[in-house]
Design a protein around this motif. Structure first.
Motif, PDB file in Angstrom:
ATOM      1  N   THR A 193      -3.978   0.805   9.862  1.00  0.00           N
ATOM      2  CA  THR A 193      -2.872  -0.018  10.138  1.00  0.00           C
ATOM      3  C   THR A 193      -2.709  -1.004   8.831  1.00  0.00           C
ATOM      4  O   THR A 193      -3.397  -1.509   8.428  1.00  0.00           O
ATOM      5  CB  THR A 193      -2.654  -0.510  11.247  1.00  0.00           C
ATOM      6  OG1 THR A 193      -3.545  -1.390  11.664  1.00  0.00           O
ATOM      7  CG2 THR A 193      -2.661   0.611  12.456  1.00  0.00           C
ATOM      8  N   GLY A 194      -1.164  -1.363   8.659  1.00  0.00           N
ATOM      9  CA  GLY A 194      -1.259  -2.394   7.531  1.00  0.00           C
ATOM     10  C   GLY A 194      -0.974  -3.772   7.754  1.00  0.00           C
ATOM     11  O   GLY A 194      -1.042  -3.916   9.085  1.00  0.00           O
ATOM     12  N   SER A 195      -0.979  -4.489   6.805  1.00  0.00           N
ATOM     13  CA  SER A 195      -0.396  -6.160   7.127  1.00  0.00           C
ATOM     14  C   SER A 195       0.949  -6.446   7.338  1.00  0.00           C
ATOM     15  O   SER A 195       1.723  -5.378   7.535  1.00  0.00           O
ATOM     16  CB  SER A 195      -1.053  -6.538   5.937  1.00  0.00           C
ATOM     17  OG  SER A 195      -0.426  -6.318   4.626  1.00  0.00           O
ATOM     18  N   GLU A 196       1.364  -7.537   7.310  1.00  0.00           N
ATOM     19  CA  GLU A 196       2.772  -7.969   7.548  1.00  0.00           C
ATOM     20  C   GLU A 196       3.596  -7.407   6.414  1.00  0.00           C
ATOM     21  O   GLU A 196       4.632  -6.817   6.794  1.00  0.00           O
ATOM     22  CB  GLU A 196       2.763  -9.387   7.388  1.00  0.00           C
ATOM     23  CG  GLU A 196       2.560 -10.261   8.364  1.00  0.00           C
ATOM     24  CD  GLU A 196       0.964 -10.781   8.319  1.00  0.00           C
ATOM     25  OE1 GLU A 196       0.379 -11.357   9.076  1.00  0.00           O
ATOM     26  OE2 GLU A 196       0.393 -10.049   7.213  1.00  0.00           O
ATOM     27  N   GLY A 197       3.112  -6.977   5.355  1.00  0.00           N
ATOM     28  CA  GLY A 197       4.063  -6.354   4.402  1.00  0.00           C
ATOM     29  C   GLY A 197       3.922  -4.747   4.225  1.00  0.00           C
ATOM     30  O   GLY A 197       4.880  -4.284   3.652  1.00  0.00           O
ATOM     31  N   GLY A 198       3.396  -4.244   5.186  1.00  0.00           N
ATOM     32  CA  GLY A 198       3.200  -2.563   5.239  1.00  0.00           C
ATOM     33  C   GLY A 198       2.328  -2.160   4.043  1.00  0.00           C
ATOM     34  O   GLY A 198       1.475  -2.841   3.450  1.00  0.00           O
ATOM     35  N   PHE A 199       2.500  -0.886   3.699  1.00  0.00           N
ATOM     36  CA  PHE A 199       1.790  -0.326   2.576  1.00  0.00           C
ATOM     37  C   PHE A 199       2.757   0.291   1.599  1.00  0.00           C
ATOM     38  O   PHE A 199       4.144   0.524   1.717  1.00  0.00           O
ATOM     39  CB  PHE A 199       1.366   1.126   3.182  1.00  0.00           C
ATOM     40  CG  PHE A 199       0.030   0.974   4.067  1.00  0.00           C
ATOM     41  CD1 PHE A 199      -1.164   0.530   3.524  1.00  0.00           C
ATOM     42  CD2 PHE A 199       0.397   1.067   5.420  1.00  0.00           C
ATOM     43  CE1 PHE A 199      -2.178   0.180   4.159  1.00  0.00           C
ATOM     44  CE2 PHE A 199      -0.753   0.787   6.226  1.00  0.00           C
ATOM     45  CZ  PHE A 199      -1.951   0.594   5.936  1.00  0.00           C
ATOM     46  N   SER A 200       2.397   0.353   0.263  1.00  0.00           N
ATOM     47  CA  SER A 200       3.104   0.394  -0.785  1.00  0.00           C
ATOM     48  C   SER A 200       3.268   2.061  -0.684  1.00  0.00           C
ATOM     49  O   SER A 200       2.329   2.841  -0.153  1.00  0.00           O
ATOM     50  CB  SER A 200       2.607   0.162  -2.265  1.00  0.00           C
ATOM     51  OG  SER A 200       1.343   0.752  -2.539  1.00  0.00           O
ATOM     52  N   PRO A 201       4.195   2.791  -1.434  1.00  0.00           N
ATOM     53  CA  PRO A 201       4.286   4.157  -1.515  1.00  0.00           C
ATOM     54  C   PRO A 201       3.268   4.792  -2.346  1.00  0.00           C
ATOM     55  O   PRO A 201       2.349   5.765  -1.905  1.00  0.00           O
ATOM     56  CB  PRO A 201       5.502   4.376  -2.430  1.00  0.00           C
ATOM     57  CG  PRO A 201       6.380   3.399  -2.247  1.00  0.00           C
ATOM     58  CD  PRO A 201       5.684   2.333  -1.947  1.00  0.00           C
ATOM     59  N   GLU A 202       2.446   4.133  -3.395  1.00  0.00           N
ATOM     60  CA  GLU A 202       1.273   4.441  -3.853  1.00  0.00           C
ATOM     61  C   GLU A 202       0.111   4.443  -3.016  1.00  0.00           C
ATOM     62  O   GLU A 202      -0.865   5.388  -3.017  1.00  0.00           O
ATOM     63  CB  GLU A 202       0.912   3.416  -5.018  1.00  0.00           C
ATOM     64  CG  GLU A 202       2.199   3.512  -6.296  1.00  0.00           C
ATOM     65  CD  GLU A 202       3.368   2.853  -6.087  1.00  0.00           C
ATOM     66  OE1 GLU A 202       4.122   2.806  -6.583  1.00  0.00           O
ATOM     67  OE2 GLU A 202       3.449   1.999  -4.889  1.00  0.00           O
ATOM     68  N   GLU A 203      -0.132   3.381  -1.937  1.00  0.00           N
ATOM     69  CA  GLU A 203      -1.035   3.213  -1.117  1.00  0.00           C
ATOM     70  C   GLU A 203      -1.004   4.676  -0.143  1.00  0.00           C
ATOM     71  O   GLU A 203      -1.879   5.368   0.159  1.00  0.00           O
ATOM     72  CB  GLU A 203      -1.082   2.026  -0.141  1.00  0.00           C
ATOM     73  CG  GLU A 203      -1.614   0.902  -1.200  1.00  0.00           C
ATOM     74  CD  GLU A 203      -1.524  -0.436  -0.552  1.00  0.00           C
ATOM     75  OE1 GLU A 203      -2.272  -1.359  -1.107  1.00  0.00           O
ATOM     76  OE2 GLU A 203      -0.474  -0.368   0.141  1.00  0.00           O
ATOM     77  N   ALA A 204       0.192   5.091   0.297  1.00  0.00           N
ATOM     78  CA  ALA A 204       0.564   6.175   1.255  1.00  0.00           C
ATOM     79  C   ALA A 204      -0.077   7.444   0.247  1.00  0.00           C
ATOM     80  O   ALA A 204      -0.683   8.225   1.002  1.00  0.00           O
ATOM     81  CB  ALA A 204       2.170   6.207   1.633  1.00  0.00           C
ATOM     82  N   GLU A 205       0.357   7.492  -1.029  1.00  0.00           N
ATOM     83  CA  GLU A 205      -0.267   8.698  -1.576  1.00  0.00           C
ATOM     84  C   GLU A 205      -1.886   8.681  -1.768  1.00  0.00           C
ATOM     85  O   GLU A 205      -2.306   9.685  -1.763  1.00  0.00           O
ATOM     86  CB  GLU A 205       0.393   8.561  -3.121  1.00  0.00           C
ATOM     87  CG  GLU A 205       1.923   8.782  -2.969  1.00  0.00           C
ATOM     88  CD  GLU A 205       2.529   8.532  -4.367  1.00  0.00           C
ATOM     89  OE1 GLU A 205       1.807   8.305  -5.426  1.00  0.00           O
ATOM     90  OE2 GLU A 205       3.522   8.683  -4.600  1.00  0.00           O
ATOM     91  N   LEU A 206      -2.214   7.444  -1.998  1.00  0.00           N
ATOM     92  CA  LEU A 206      -3.766   7.465  -1.789  1.00  0.00           C
ATOM     93  C   LEU A 206      -4.517   7.906  -0.690  1.00  0.00           C
ATOM     94  O   LEU A 206      -5.296   8.751  -0.556  1.00  0.00           O
ATOM     95  CB  LEU A 206      -4.365   5.796  -2.195  1.00  0.00           C
ATOM     96  CG  LEU A 206      -4.369   5.490  -3.712  1.00  0.00           C
ATOM     97  CD1 LEU A 206      -4.761   4.126  -3.820  1.00  0.00           C
ATOM     98  CD2 LEU A 206      -5.426   6.519  -4.368  1.00  0.00           C
ATOM     99  N   ALA A 207      -3.885   7.602   0.450  1.00  0.00           N
ATOM    100  CA  ALA A 207      -4.288   7.835   1.753  1.00  0.00           C
ATOM    101  C   ALA A 207      -4.292   9.425   1.885  1.00  0.00           C
ATOM    102  O   ALA A 207      -5.235  10.077   2.471  1.00  0.00           O
ATOM    103  CB  ALA A 207      -3.597   7.235   2.851  1.00  0.00           C
ATOM    104  N   ALA A 208      -2.966   9.895   1.620  1.00  0.00           N
ATOM    105  CA  ALA A 208      -3.125  11.496   1.728  1.00  0.00           C
ATOM    106  C   ALA A 208      -4.079  11.999   0.689  1.00  0.00           C
ATOM    107  O   ALA A 208      -4.620  13.174   1.228  1.00  0.00           O
ATOM    108  CB  ALA A 208      -1.551  11.920   1.539  1.00  0.00           C
ATOM    109  N   ALA A 209      -4.395  11.628  -0.406  1.00  0.00           N
ATOM    110  CA  ALA A 209      -5.066  12.343  -1.404  1.00  0.00           C
ATOM    111  C   ALA A 209      -6.606  12.311  -0.678  1.00  0.00           C
ATOM    112  O   ALA A 209      -7.563  13.259  -1.052  1.00  0.00           O
ATOM    113  CB  ALA A 209      -5.007  11.578  -2.681  1.00  0.00           C
ATOM    114  N   ALA A 210      -6.891  11.402   0.024  1.00  0.00           N
ATOM    115  CA  ALA A 210      -8.260  10.895   0.544  1.00  0.00           C
ATOM    116  C   ALA A 210      -8.426  11.922   2.017  1.00  0.00           C
ATOM    117  O   ALA A 210      -9.559  11.693   2.478  1.00  0.00           O
ATOM    118  CB  ALA A 210      -8.384   9.640   1.003  1.00  0.00           C
TER     119      ALA A 210
END
Length: 243
Positions: A193-210
């Motif tokens: 889960t994310g911090s106050e600012g949430g996740f960037s689209p790039e981080e969402a892509e990293l998570a999916a790739a992992a």
């Protein structure tokens, strides 16, 4: 209910408490010879301990045969939580221990408001919070609080160690029930889960790739201190560990 203590000095029908726990039992709780407590070895095994000796800085016991802790879930959940500001992490740790978390791993990410500062010192305090919560709620282990990971890529590098990694994204994703509903083989689960600012689209892509599966938590945007606890409670419910 008997008081609960964790100790590594246990075996062959004997056990002992030293240091602050011995002081608490002897001087604060006024424990006396013949009183009973619950002793845990931090490996989900519990013992009924009967006080046999009270000495300065040390309390000794005879103990029953060990038995499995009824409080431990049958899944090991690691909570990766975006580092929040203003001391919110202590509450997240405290309440996640109550809900059955196995390990808490803070991390810094692109939109984190908080910045690293004296993390070794903070970790000692966070560990104490986890220990006190574990005692209070009857846990049979001491959940670990790790040092913060420096970036989101470091989180993704650890996800291969889990049977299931769930990335809770403010932009939505699959319903959690569809991913955990009937799977008894899933035992090691990572929640992210994310911090106050949430996740960037790039981080969402990293998570999916992992290999993480993107999950939603309904139509409302939850605060960073609410989302990890909601996610953890939902996972414990779907795996039968809040019944």
């Amino acid at each position: 209910m008997p008081h609960r203590y964790f100790t590594t000095e246990i075996g062959s029908g004997r056990a002992a408490l030293t240091g602050s726990d011995a002081h608490h039992l002897a001087d604060v709780m006024r424990g006396r010879v013949g009183d009973t407590v619950i002793l845990c070895d931090a490996n989900a095994v519990e013992y009924t301990g009967t006080i046999t000796s009270v000495q300065p800085g040390r309390v000794e016991f005879s103990v029953s045969e060990g038995y499995p802790s009824a409080a431990e879930p049958d899944v090991q959940v690691t909570l990766y939580v975006g580092y929040p500001k203003q001391g919110k992490l202590e509450d997240i740790i405290r309440h996640s221990v109550e809900l059955g978390v196995h390990r808490v791993v803070p991390f810094f990410s692109r939109y984190c408001v908080a910045a690293p500062k004296k993390e070794e010192v903070k970790r000692e305090r966070y560990a104490r919070v986890a220990v006190e919560a574990a005692k209070q709620c009857g846990r049979g282990i001491l959940p670990e609080v790790s040092l913060p990971l420096p970036d989101f890529a470091s989180v993704c590098a650890e996800l291969k160690d889990y049977d299931r990694a769930l990335f809770f994204y403010e932009c939505g994703g699959s319903p959690l029930r569809s991913l955990l509903g009937q799977e008894g083989a899933v035992r090691r689960i990572a929640l992210i889960t994310g911090s106050e600012g949430g996740f960037s689209p790039e981080e969402a892509e990293l998570a999916a790739a992992a290999g993480a599966q993107t999950v939603g938590l309904g139509p409302r945007i939850l605060r960073c201190e609410t989302a990890p606890l909601a996610a953890l409670a939902a996972v414990m419910t779907l795996t039968g560990n809040l019944e």
